[in-house]
Design a protein around this motif. Structure first.
Motif, short mmCIF file in Angstrom:
data_model
loop_
_atom_site.label_atom_id
_atom_site.label_comp_id
_atom_site.label_asym_id
_atom_site.label_seq_id
_atom_site.Cartn_x
_atom_site.Cartn_y
_atom_site.Cartn_z
N CYS A 111 14.68 3.62 7.48
CA CYS A 111 14.03 4.87 7.86
C CYS A 111 12.65 4.97 7.22
O CYS A 111 12.48 4.62 6.06
CB CYS A 111 14.90 6.06 7.43
SG CYS A 111 14.32 7.58 8.21
N SER B 79 11.08 7.95 7.42
CA SER B 79 10.90 9.38 7.16
C SER B 79 11.34 9.73 5.75
O SER B 79 12.11 8.99 5.12
CB SER B 79 11.73 10.20 8.15
OG SER B 79 11.16 10.12 9.43
N CYS C 258 13.16 12.79 4.24
CA CYS C 258 13.87 14.07 4.28
C CYS C 258 14.53 14.20 2.92
O CYS C 258 15.29 13.30 2.51
CB CYS C 258 14.91 14.09 5.39
SG CYS C 258 14.21 13.65 7.01
N TYR D 229 16.90 15.54 1.53
CA TYR D 229 18.34 15.67 1.34
C TYR D 229 19.12 14.42 1.77
O TYR D 229 20.35 14.43 1.74
CB TYR D 229 18.85 16.87 2.16
CG TYR D 229 18.33 16.84 3.59
CD1 TYR D 229 18.99 16.13 4.59
CD2 TYR D 229 17.15 17.49 3.94
CE1 TYR D 229 18.50 16.08 5.88
CE2 TYR D 229 16.65 17.45 5.22
CZ TYR D 229 17.32 16.73 6.18
OH TYR D 229 16.82 16.67 7.45
N CYS D 230 18.42 13.37 2.19
CA CYS D 230 19.12 12.26 2.85
C CYS D 230 19.01 10.95 2.06
O CYS D 230 17.93 10.58 1.61
CB CYS D 230 18.55 12.07 4.26
SG CYS D 230 19.24 10.65 5.11
N PHE E 72 19.10 8.01 3.18
CA PHE E 72 18.40 6.94 3.90
C PHE E 72 16.88 7.08 3.80
O PHE E 72 16.14 6.26 4.34
CB PHE E 72 18.77 6.96 5.39
CG PHE E 72 20.18 6.55 5.69
CD1 PHE E 72 21.03 6.08 4.70
CD2 PHE E 72 20.68 6.63 6.99
CE1 PHE E 72 22.34 5.71 4.99
CE2 PHE E 72 21.98 6.26 7.29
CZ PHE E 72 22.81 5.80 6.28
N GLN E 73 16.38 8.13 3.15
CA GLN E 73 14.92 8.39 3.18
C GLN E 73 14.13 7.23 2.58
O GLN E 73 14.60 6.50 1.71
CB GLN E 73 14.60 9.71 2.48
CG GLN E 73 15.05 9.75 1.04
CD GLN E 73 13.91 10.01 0.11
OE1 GLN E 73 12.81 9.53 0.34
NE2 GLN E 73 14.18 10.73 -0.96
N GLY F 197 18.74 5.78 11.33
CA GLY F 197 17.54 6.34 10.74
C GLY F 197 16.37 6.16 11.71
O GLY F 197 16.55 5.70 12.85
N GLU F 198 15.18 6.52 11.25
CA GLU F 198 13.99 6.47 12.13
C GLU F 198 13.08 5.34 11.65
O GLU F 198 12.51 5.45 10.55
CB GLU F 198 13.26 7.81 12.08
CG GLU F 198 14.15 8.98 12.47
CD GLU F 198 13.37 10.27 12.69
OE1 GLU F 198 12.15 10.28 12.49
OE2 GLU F 198 14.02 11.25 13.08
N LYS G 81 9.74 13.14 11.86
CA LYS G 81 10.68 14.25 11.77
C LYS G 81 10.02 15.49 11.16
O LYS G 81 10.57 16.58 11.23
CB LYS G 81 11.90 13.82 10.96
CG LYS G 81 13.05 14.80 11.08
CD LYS G 81 14.36 14.27 10.61
CE LYS G 81 15.42 15.35 10.60
NZ LYS G 81 16.71 14.86 10.14
N GLN H 72 25.30 7.41 4.49
CA GLN H 72 24.27 8.45 4.57
C GLN H 72 24.64 9.63 3.67
O GLN H 72 23.81 10.22 3.02
CB GLN H 72 24.08 8.93 6.01
CG GLN H 72 22.90 9.88 6.12
CD GLN H 72 22.67 10.38 7.53
OE1 GLN H 72 23.59 10.53 8.30
NE2 GLN H 72 21.42 10.66 7.85
#
Ligand code: SF4
Length: 404
Positions: free
Chosen positions: A107, A109, A111, A113-114, A116-117, A153-154, A222, A361
């Motif tokens: 990912c 991005s 975020c 709280y995640c 995978f950030q 993820g992105e 995102k 995740q």
């Protein structure tokens, strides 16, 4: 990369960014109205308002605000009984079962709280090839699942539109229904997903309040609130049949504001795309790698109240309950209006057939295998349905009138 190729790529990225930042969804969130309504819900609702909302045949945003108010908490049993009756009347005693297939935890991005950030350096990154996604789908099929949700993820390279299309195509050969929970795309890409065999999109706004959204979404596409908010309408315009909406409880401290916004969004989509099936969800934040245990912004009792209130206000919408909630609570919430449940979920890429190869995740709270959840449902008088089978749902007048 040669100099002209690099220049072209840069121009493409610039055009893409301009398209995303200049985009305006058709759905309008009335922030001021929601401020007033959530304030009234928190401190202005009387017992008479709750009675009126419970009796109402055509529930309004004001009714929803009354039903989720602290005043209504003392009448939770009444609320629960009404929600249960409304669910059985509309959906019968069936529970649609599904399972996520995690494709990639790559990912770009950020975020907050995640797990995978992008800046989380502590995790093992993994993207499974489409063939392995098909193996995971077949394995889930052996457990009974005929509806899978592909999650990733992105990442522009690892999780490109071509890759997602390939995964959909491979998985669709082994199951009846494929949905995706991936980055927000444009209408043309969603059309490609539909042609590849995808019939549903799950895209949670996470935070509906535009004034808070940016606090949690710091990097990547995102972070563009409007682009994400408009993704469901782009997907439905592209021919998707099902849309899953949600707000991640624990980000905006005012969960009532979020619930009211979520209902407004669902109601808009159900009016505008009346053939579509819309589900709503209020997942509560769970700890993830690199992210500490979040504050419980919403108690168990408030979650039950919110789900029952959403059921009564959106009688035609499905309600999704994930494995983020513990087993004992899920068993109780089943009777309050939930229509879709995941079970036996793994939240790391390739996690069913090759567990332990990558990070999850978030932490799943209900660890029971799918068969055990199905047995619980049968004991409670419900029929677990493994295939996403419902045709386009017909709307009742009640739903079409909810407007904020
Ligand atoms: S929530 Fe999605 S986009 Fe955000 S960091 Fe996690 S995987 Fe990436």
């Amino acid at each position: 990369m040669t100099a002209p190729a690099a220049e072209l790529l840069q121009l493409q990225r610039k055009a893409e960014r301009e398209r995303i930042t200049g985009y305006e969804p058709e759905f309008r969130l009335e922030v001021k109205d929601l401020d007033e309504l959530s304030e009234w819900s928190r401190s202005g609702v009387s017992d008479g308002d709750v009675s009126r909302a419970l009796r109402s045949a055509r529930r309004t945003p004001e009714d929803l605000a009354a039903l989720i108010s602290p005043t209504a908490q003392s009448r939770l049993e009444e609320l629960a009984a009404s929600a249960h009756a409304a669910t059985v009347r509309r959906f019968g005693r069936v529970m649609q079962m599904f399972a996520p297939v995690y494709l990639s935890n790559e990912c770009v991005s950020e975020c907050t709280y995640c797990g995978f950030q992008v800046f989380n350096r502590d995790i093992v990154r993994k993207t499974i090839p489409p063939k392995q996604a098909a193996i995971e789908t077949r394995y889930l099929g052996s457990l009974g699942f005929r509806h899978v949700l592909l999650v990733s993820g992105e990442h522009p390279k690892h999780v490109s539109a071509d890759y997602v299309c390939d995964c959909i195509r491979e998985c669709a050969r082994h199951t009846s229904s494929v949905s995706v929970e991936v980055q927000a795309w444009d209408e043309q890409t969603y059309r490609r997903f539909v042609e590849a065999g995808c019939d549903g999109l799950v895209i949670y706004q996470e935070v509906y309040d535009p004034r808070r959204y940016g606090d949690f979404h710091l990097k990547g596409n995102k972070r563009f609130w409007g682009w994400r908010l408009g993704a469901p309408e782009r997907a439905l315009s592209a021919g998707m049949r099902r849309i899953g909406l949600g707000s991640l409880v624990g980000l905006n401290s005012d969960w009532r504001w979020e619930a009211l916004a979520l209902a407004s969004h669902a109601s808009f989509l159900m009016r505008r795309f009346w053939r579509s099936e819309v589900t709503v969800s209020l997942p509560r934040l769970e700890p993830a790698t690199g992210f500490e245990r979040p504050l419980k912004a919403m108690s168990d009792r408030e979650l039950a109240q919110a789900l029952a209130a959403l059921r009564l206000t959106l009688p035609d919408a499905g309600i999704v309950l994930s494995t983020r909630e513990p087993a004992w609570l899920r068993d109780g919430l089943v009777r309050l209006g939930v229509t879709h449940m995941s079970a036996g979920s793994r939240t790391e890429p390739g996690g069913y057939c090759e567990p332990g190869g990558a990070e999850q995740q978030f932490e799943v709270a209900d660890h029971r295998p799918a068969a055990q959840v199905a047995a619980m449902l049968r004991d409670a008088g419900y029929d677990p349905v493994w295939k996403e089978s419902s045709p386009a749902l017909r709307r009742s007048a009640t739903t079409s009138d909810l407007r904020i």
